[in-house]
Design a protein around this motif. Structure first.
Motif, PDB file in Angstrom:
ATOM      1  N   GLY A   5       2.193  -1.547  17.371  1.00 40.71           N
ATOM      2  CA  GLY A   5       1.898   0.150  17.032  1.00 40.71           C
ATOM      3  C   GLY A   5       2.919   0.423  15.661  1.00 40.71           C
ATOM      4  N   ALA A   6       3.570  -0.452  15.334  1.00 40.56           N
ATOM      5  CA  ALA A   6       4.667  -0.208  14.362  1.00 40.56           C
ATOM      6  C   ALA A   6       3.751  -0.503  13.531  1.00 40.56           C
ATOM      7  N   VAL A   7       3.229  -1.175  12.923  1.00 38.09           N
ATOM      8  CA  VAL A   7       2.082  -1.362  12.008  1.00 38.09           C
ATOM      9  C   VAL A   7       1.307  -1.093  12.018  1.00 38.09           C
ATOM     10  N   SER A   8       0.663   0.129  13.088  1.00 43.84           N
ATOM     11  CA  SER A   8      -0.014   1.478  12.764  1.00 43.84           C
ATOM     12  C   SER A   8      -0.017   2.184  11.914  1.00 43.84           C
ATOM     13  N   LEU A   9       1.525   2.277  12.077  1.00 48.51           N
ATOM     14  CA  LEU A   9       2.084   3.750  11.613  1.00 48.51           C
ATOM     15  C   LEU A   9       1.985   3.234   9.954  1.00 48.51           C
ATOM     16  N   VAL A  10       2.053   2.413   9.157  1.00 49.93           N
ATOM     17  CA  VAL A  10       1.932   1.586   7.882  1.00 49.93           C
ATOM     18  C   VAL A  10       1.476   2.448   6.904  1.00 49.93           C
ATOM     19  N   PRO A  11       1.446   3.371   6.430  1.00 47.36           N
ATOM     20  CA  PRO A  11       0.008   3.901   5.522  1.00 47.36           C
ATOM     21  C   PRO A  11      -0.426   3.195   5.192  1.00 47.36           C
ATOM     22  N   LEU A  12      -2.042   3.581   4.857  1.00 51.29           N
ATOM     23  CA  LEU A  12      -2.788   2.171   4.403  1.00 51.29           C
ATOM     24  C   LEU A  12      -2.346   2.118   2.775  1.00 51.29           C
ATOM     25  N   ASP A  13      -2.332   3.498   2.124  1.00 54.90           N
ATOM     26  CA  ASP A  13      -1.444   3.361   0.487  1.00 54.90           C
ATOM     27  C   ASP A  13      -0.051   2.331   0.187  1.00 54.90           C
ATOM     28  N   ALA A  14       0.109   1.739   1.457  1.00 56.04           N
ATOM     29  CA  ALA A  14       1.648   0.695   1.359  1.00 56.04           C
ATOM     30  C   ALA A  14       0.883  -0.582   1.288  1.00 56.04           C
ATOM     31  N   TRP A  15      -0.455  -0.634   2.085  1.00 57.12           N
ATOM     32  CA  TRP A  15      -0.617  -2.115   1.738  1.00 57.12           C
ATOM     33  C   TRP A  15      -1.268  -2.142   0.698  1.00 57.12           C
ATOM     34  N   ALA A  16      -1.635  -1.041  -0.328  1.00 61.45           N
ATOM     35  CA  ALA A  16      -2.554  -1.652  -2.046  1.00 61.45           C
ATOM     36  C   ALA A  16      -1.122  -2.685  -2.650  1.00 61.45           C
ATOM     37  N   VAL A  17      -1.666  -3.706  -3.302  1.00 65.03           N
ATOM     38  CA  VAL A  17      -0.957  -4.204  -4.539  1.00 65.03           C
ATOM     39  C   VAL A  17      -1.067  -3.810  -5.500  1.00 65.03           C
TER      40      VAL A  17
END
Length: 251
Positions: free
Chosen positions: A239-251
């Motif tokens: 659940g905590a990972v799902s709260l991370v915005p998608l753009d936070a995963w961008a390299v």
């Protein structure tokens, strides 16, 4: 960055024994993860989710993960949890509240069932078994019934004993019927496991019916066990990972 707060959500805690168990579980979770803000809330007649979210927001938390303390995914309860979480989040701009999947029935929970069964058998000084009943919450949802039935088969296979699933409400057979079905097949040493987190009026009734039908022992609910706490934290991690915005995963 502060980790999201964790709310362990019970369907209803009007029974003080349930409230005590949930409180003990949240304490145990906090000991395992002292870095997290861990608390509890309930749905049902005493809906405290909104007030719990309000309190966490006042403390400065902007992300909250809610874990339903359910072994089966009853659609009515999970929908109510999602609606209550959304309503709580709507009260606070910028606050994210995510409801995870329910705990489900983990293989490790069968080991907890075994421990509770051993405790009950020791108390009754019983050494012989020829049949088991696994009682869980009842539901008109066939997926819930199927999940409990699968758990009963797995538990029975583990002990190489015939095992019947029973339900506290809504669906047959009740615990007494399941015990009598065993007895009709010639079995006389029948024990009952409770696939419940905490004692309440449902477990009281299951125990009463099973004992009247001739069960030699009825185990206690799973309770605030370390395996339950670890399952809650596993759900929290997702659940905590799902709260991370998608753009936070961008390299």
């Amino acid at each position: 960055m502060t980790a999201p707060a964790l709310i362990a959500l019970a369907p209803d805690t009007h029974d003080p024994r349930t409230a005590d168990t949930v409180a003990a579980l949240t304490t145990l979770i906090g000991r395992i993860r002292p870095d997290l803000r861990v608390t509890s809330a309930s749905l049902g007649r005493a809906n405290t989710l909104k007030s719990t979210v309000d309190r966490l927001v006042v403390e400065g938390h902007r992300e909250i993960v809610v874990i339903p303390l359910l072994f089966t995914a009853d659609q009515d309860i999970t929908a109510a949890a999602a609606a209550a979480a959304a309503a709580a989040a709507d009260r606070h701009d910028g606050v994210l509240v995510h409801v995870t999947e329910v705990l489900g029935i983990e293989g490790a929970f069968l080991q907890v069932l075994d421990q509770r069964l051993r405790e009950a058998l020791s108390l009754r000084r019983v050494r012989e078994l020829d049949g088991l009943v696994l009682a869980g919450e009842g539901s008109s949802d066939p997926l819930v019934q199927s999940a409990i039935s699968r758990a009963a088969r797995a538990w029975g296979n583990q002990h190489r004993l015939p095992t019947i699933a029973a339900f506290a409400t809504a669906a047959p057979p009740a615990a007494g019927e399941a015990v009598r079905a065993h007895r009709a097949d010639g079995r006389r040493h029948i024990a009952v496991g409770l696939l419940f987190l905490a004692p309440d009026h449902h477990t009281d009734r299951v125990t009463e019916l099973a004992t009247e039908a001739g069960a030699i022992a009825v185990a206690a609910p799973l309770g605030a066990d370390a395996e339950i706490a670890r399952a809650v934290l596993a759900r929290y991690a997702v659940g905590a990972v799902s709260l991370v915005p998608l753009d936070a995963w961008a390299v």
